[in-house]
Structures are given as structure tokens and as C-alpha cells.
Design a protein around this motif. Structure first.
Motif, PDB file in Angstrom:
ATOM      1  N   LYS A  57       0.730  -1.382  -0.087  1.00 28.38           N
ATOM      2  CA  LYS A  57       0.049   0.050  -0.015  1.00 28.38           C
ATOM      3  C   LYS A  57       0.846   1.081   0.057  1.00 28.38           C
ATOM      4  N   ILE A  58       0.447   2.071  -0.621  1.00 29.33           N
ATOM      5  CA  ILE A  58       1.025   3.576  -0.742  1.00 29.33           C
ATOM      6  C   ILE A  58       0.270   4.471  -0.138  1.00 29.33           C
ATOM      7  N   GLY A  59      -1.228   4.572  -0.857  1.00 28.92           N
ATOM      8  CA  GLY A  59      -1.917   5.732  -0.522  1.00 28.92           C
ATOM      9  C   GLY A  59      -3.338   5.481  -1.422  1.00 28.92           C
ATOM     10  N   SER A  60      -4.331   6.241  -0.820  1.00 27.62           N
ATOM     11  CA  SER A  60      -5.639   6.378  -1.688  1.00 27.62           C
ATOM     12  C   SER A  60      -5.856   7.688  -2.385  1.00 27.62           C
ATOM     13  N   VAL A  61      -6.472   7.723  -3.405  1.00 32.45           N
ATOM     14  CA  VAL A  61      -6.767   8.877  -4.377  1.00 32.45           C
ATOM     15  C   VAL A  61      -7.544   9.835  -3.625  1.00 32.45           C
ATOM     16  N   LEU A  62      -6.983  11.250  -3.575  1.00 30.00           N
ATOM     17  CA  LEU A  62      -7.742  12.050  -2.780  1.00 30.00           C
ATOM     18  C   LEU A  62      -8.614  13.102  -3.664  1.00 30.00           C
ATOM     19  N   LYS A  63      -7.950  13.463  -4.806  1.00 28.11           N
ATOM     20  CA  LYS A  63      -8.429  14.182  -5.814  1.00 28.11           C
ATOM     21  C   LYS A  63      -7.905  14.091  -7.151  1.00 28.11           C
ATOM     22  N   VAL A  64      -8.715  14.013  -8.047  1.00 25.85           N
ATOM     23  CA  VAL A  64      -8.472  13.723  -9.477  1.00 25.85           C
ATOM     24  C   VAL A  64      -8.981  15.065 -10.423  1.00 25.85           C
ATOM     25  N   THR A  65      -7.881  15.540 -11.095  1.00 29.70           N
ATOM     26  CA  THR A  65      -8.264  16.816 -12.220  1.00 29.70           C
ATOM     27  C   THR A  65      -8.012  16.384 -13.509  1.00 29.70           C
ATOM     28  N   LYS A  66      -8.683  16.729 -14.455  1.00 28.90           N
ATOM     29  CA  LYS A  66      -8.535  16.214 -15.802  1.00 28.90           C
ATOM     30  C   LYS A  66      -8.748  17.574 -16.570  1.00 28.90           C
ATOM     31  N   VAL A  67      -7.516  17.957 -17.378  1.00 25.20           N
ATOM     32  CA  VAL A  67      -7.718  19.174 -18.504  1.00 25.20           C
ATOM     33  C   VAL A  67      -7.677  18.568 -19.885  1.00 25.20           C
ATOM     34  N   HIS A  68      -8.431  18.926 -20.599  1.00 22.31           N
ATOM     35  CA  HIS A  68      -8.645  18.424 -22.088  1.00 22.31           C
ATOM     36  C   HIS A  68      -7.260  18.858 -22.534  1.00 22.31           C
ATOM     37  N   SER A  69      -6.422  19.738 -22.511  1.00 18.08           N
ATOM     38  CA  SER A  69      -5.114  20.212 -23.112  1.00 18.08           C
ATOM     39  C   SER A  69      -4.081  19.320 -22.537  1.00 18.08           C
ATOM     40  N   GLN A  70      -4.285  18.396 -21.630  1.00 20.90           N
ATOM     41  CA  GLN A  70      -3.331  17.902 -21.078  1.00 20.90           C
ATOM     42  C   GLN A  70      -3.318  16.377 -21.437  1.00 20.90           C
ATOM     43  N   LEU A  71      -2.230  15.629 -21.783  1.00 18.42           N
ATOM     44  CA  LEU A  71      -2.106  14.427 -21.992  1.00 18.42           C
ATOM     45  C   LEU A  71      -2.393  13.416 -20.769  1.00 18.42           C
ATOM     46  N   PHE A  72      -1.890  14.021 -19.440  1.00 16.78           N
ATOM     47  CA  PHE A  72      -1.985  13.141 -18.111  1.00 16.78           C
ATOM     48  C   PHE A  72      -2.911  13.769 -17.221  1.00 16.78           C
ATOM     49  N   GLN A  73      -3.454  13.095 -16.463  1.00 16.87           N
ATOM     50  CA  GLN A  73      -4.307  13.572 -15.270  1.00 16.87           C
ATOM     51  C   GLN A  73      -3.437  14.199 -14.104  1.00 16.87           C
ATOM     52  N   ASP A  74      -4.030  14.949 -13.130  1.00 20.02           N
ATOM     53  CA  ASP A  74      -3.456  15.312 -12.065  1.00 20.02           C
ATOM     54  C   ASP A  74      -4.263  14.705 -10.865  1.00 20.02           C
ATOM     55  N   ILE A  75      -3.318  13.892 -10.333  1.00 20.55           N
ATOM     56  CA  ILE A  75      -4.114  13.122  -9.332  1.00 20.55           C
ATOM     57  C   ILE A  75      -3.025  13.570  -7.934  1.00 20.55           C
ATOM     58  N   ILE A  76      -3.811  13.482  -6.892  1.00 13.29           N
ATOM     59  CA  ILE A  76      -3.150  13.694  -5.554  1.00 13.29           C
ATOM     60  C   ILE A  76      -3.751  12.663  -4.820  1.00 13.29           C
ATOM     61  N   ILE A  77      -2.668  12.164  -4.061  1.00 13.52           N
ATOM     62  CA  ILE A  77      -2.902  10.903  -2.995  1.00 13.52           C
ATOM     63  C   ILE A  77      -2.523  11.244  -1.782  1.00 13.52           C
ATOM     64  N   GLU A  78      -3.434  10.608  -0.812  1.00 11.41           N
ATOM     65  CA  GLU A  78      -3.335  10.843   0.667  1.00 11.41           C
ATOM     66  C   GLU A  78      -2.389   9.374   1.079  1.00 11.41           C
ATOM     67  N   THR A  79      -1.360   9.569   1.502  1.00 11.22           N
ATOM     68  CA  THR A  79      -0.591   8.235   2.019  1.00 11.22           C
ATOM     69  C   THR A  79      -1.165   7.534   3.176  1.00 11.22           C
ATOM     70  N   SER A  80      -0.889   6.229   3.158  1.00  7.39           N
ATOM     71  CA  SER A  80      -1.510   5.126   3.870  1.00  7.39           C
ATOM     72  C   SER A  80      -0.675   5.443   5.431  1.00  7.39           C
ATOM     73  N   VAL A  81       0.486   5.723   5.367  1.00 12.25           N
ATOM     74  CA  VAL A  81       1.237   6.113   6.494  1.00 12.25           C
ATOM     75  C   VAL A  81       1.234   7.440   7.039  1.00 12.25           C
ATOM     76  N   ASP A  82       1.140   7.746   8.456  1.00 18.06           N
ATOM     77  CA  ASP A  82       1.228   8.789   9.053  1.00 18.06           C
ATOM     78  C   ASP A  82       2.785   8.953   9.401  1.00 18.06           C
ATOM     79  N   PHE A  83       3.550   9.929   8.484  1.00 19.01           N
ATOM     80  CA  PHE A  83       4.933   9.861   8.745  1.00 19.01           C
ATOM     81  C   PHE A  83       5.307  10.855  10.142  1.00 19.01           C
ATOM     82  N   ASP A  84       4.254  11.610  10.429  1.00 11.99           N
ATOM     83  CA  ASP A  84       4.679  12.063  11.873  1.00 11.99           C
ATOM     84  C   ASP A  84       4.555  11.347  12.996  1.00 11.99           C
TER      85      ASP A  84
END
Length: 270
Positions: A231-258
Motif C-alpha cells: 500500500k502507498i495511499g488512496s486517491v484524494l483528488k482527480v483533475t482532468k484538463v482536456h489540453s493535457q495528456l496526463f491527469q493531475d492526481i493527488i493521493i493521501e499516503t497510508s502512512v502517517d509519517f509524523d
């Protein structure tokens, strides 16, 4: 002129003589009580009463002082015992929490046939430009540069510098970190990149691919560093821009590093 000490001495001597005379006259049955005896009694009685009260007063003061000293000593001792009890309670609580964490490690490593080394986190990089930690295991424990570092919740990072007794770990949240990964359900492939924040980015996922918020991101195993399926994390936000080839995806890590205190380091992965 009498000095002050001589005056006190004469007064004490007179008092003793008068008391002795009264006692002697009072104990002689053949002599009736005369006027002189009554005079001596009337003179000495108030003095005797004053001395008795003074003795009782002094005794009460001494008893009060003695009891106060004992109470203070007892209070100090009780405070020490209370502090010791609180310390033992805190130690028991820490041991309980540590046992819970270690039990998760045991359950986790029991599912994977590889060999792990448990290590304590002993330092964190205070710099805002780097996300690293120091652990108390090194070459003598079989660690090498590039060894994966994990906890039961997921991937922590990898070792980047290994000494005899210590190692430095690059966290996946560091901007120099990259982990080849997959969306667990759709199997969409991408790279998890650190942002030097508590969040990471899932990059190089094509705009045409379907990625939903809440989906789990796992390691693909293609980078030859991290085993597949961690496990690395879960998808928090997905942004698709028609002029871009790739999606902008932000994930929240499964580990609380603090809150990392112990980690597992995977050995002999090559």
C-alpha cells in the motif's frame, strides 16, 4: 549593682528555697500551718502555676513542631511515590502501545516470506527541503543502499545511505522519491512522486484512464525496489484538463509519517 545573670540566679535560688521551705513545713505533721506558711504558699503558688503552664505550652509547641516536621517529610515521600507511580504508569502505557505496533509488524511479516529487520527511528531531518529519517540499523544488520523501508500501513521509503550501525531513509514524500505504482482496481499505471508535503502525486496516468477518488494505490514491483502489492495511499483528488495528456492526481499516503517510531527494512531483495 547586680548584673542581669546574677539577678536571674538569685531569683531562681529564692524560688527553689521558698519551694523547699513550703514542702518541708507542709510535710511536718507536728507543726500546724502558721501565717508564714500560708504566706509562702500564697507567694509560690502563682509562680508554680505559671511554670506549669509554661512547661505545658512549651511541650505543646514542641509536639506541634515535631508533628509538622513529620508531616512535611511524609508529604515529600508521598510525592516521590506518586511521581514514581505516574512514571511506571506512563512506561506501561508506552509498552502497551509499542506491543500493539509490534503485533501489527508480526502479522504483516507473517504474510510475506521475505526477511525483515525491525529498526527504531532515532532522528528526523529538520530541513523543509528534505524528507528523511535516521534508523538504528545498518550494514552489520544486513542492510544495503536501496533497501525498502515499510510499516504495516504501507511504504515508508528506501535507504539512501548505510553506515555500520545506522541508515538514512528517504521518505516517499520527498520530492526526489519515485515509486512505480498501480491503481489497485483499474490497474492504471503511474509513478508516485513526493511533494515535500504530507501528500504525494500520482503522475503519468493518461487522461483517458478511469481513476476514481478513494481508490487504493499500490506498488507495481516494476521499479525492482519495492515488492508488488504494498500500500502507498488512496486517491484524494482527480483533475482532468482536456489540453493535457496526463491527469493531475493527488493521493493521501497510508502512512502517517509524523507518528513513525518503528519500521521494517526488507533484506535480500535482489
Amino acid at each position: 549593682m547586680f548584673s542581669h545573670k546574677q539577678f536571674i540566679f538569685l531569683g531562681v535560688a529564692l524560688f527553689i528555697a521558698m519551694n523547699f521551705t513550703v514542702i518541708t513545713m507542709g510535710s511536718t505533721e507536728s507543726l500546724p500551718a502558721q501565717g508564714l506558711e500560708r504566706l509562702f504558699i500564697s507567694i509560690t503558688s502563682p509562680i508554680q502555676q505559671g511554670v506549669t503552664k509554661t512547661i505545658h505550652f512549651t511541650r505543646n509547641i514542641w509536639n506541634t513542631y515535631f508533628m509538622t516536621v513529620l508531616a512535611v517529610q511524609e508529604n515529600v515521600e508521598l510525592k516521590k511515590q506518586l511521581e514514581k507511580t505516574i512514571e511506571i504508569k506512563n512506561q506501561c502505557k508506552e509498552l502497551k502501545l509499542e506491543n500493539i505496533r509490534l503485533k501489527k509488524f508480526v502479522d504483516f511479516t507473517g504474510l510475506v516470506p521475505d526477511t525483515y529487520v525491525a529498526a527504531q527511528v532515532i532522528a528526523r531531518d529538520p530541513s523543509p527541503w528534505f524528507k528523511t529519517i535516521m534508523i538504528d540499523k545498518g550494514e552489520k544488520d544486513g542492510l544495503v543502499k536501496g533497501s525498502p523501508v515499510l510499516v504495516s500501513e504501507g511504504i515508508v521509503g528506501q535507504t539512501i545511505k548505510v553506515a555500520h550501525n545506522y541508515s538514512r531513509v528517504l521518505l516517499i514524500t520527498d520530492r526526489n522519491s519515485a515509486v512505480d505504482a498501480l491503481v489497485q482496481n483499474s490497474r492504471v499505471r503511474g509513478i508516485v512522486k513526493g511533494n515535500n508535503t504530507v501528500k504525494c502525486s500520482f503522475v503519468y496516468a493518461l487522461r483517458k484512464d478511469e481513476v476514481k477518488e478513494g481508490e487504493m494505490i499500490i506498488s507495481s514491483g516494476f521499479d525492482q525496489v519495492f515488492p508488488k502489492g504494498l500500500k502507498i495511499g488512496s486517491v484524494l483528488k482527480v483533475t482532468k484538463v482536456h489540453s493535457q495528456l496526463f491527469q493531475d492526481i493527488i493521493i493521501e499516503t497510508s502512512v502517517d509519517f509524523d507518528k513513525i517510531e518503528e519500521v521494517l527494512v526488507l533484506k535480500n531483495i535482489r
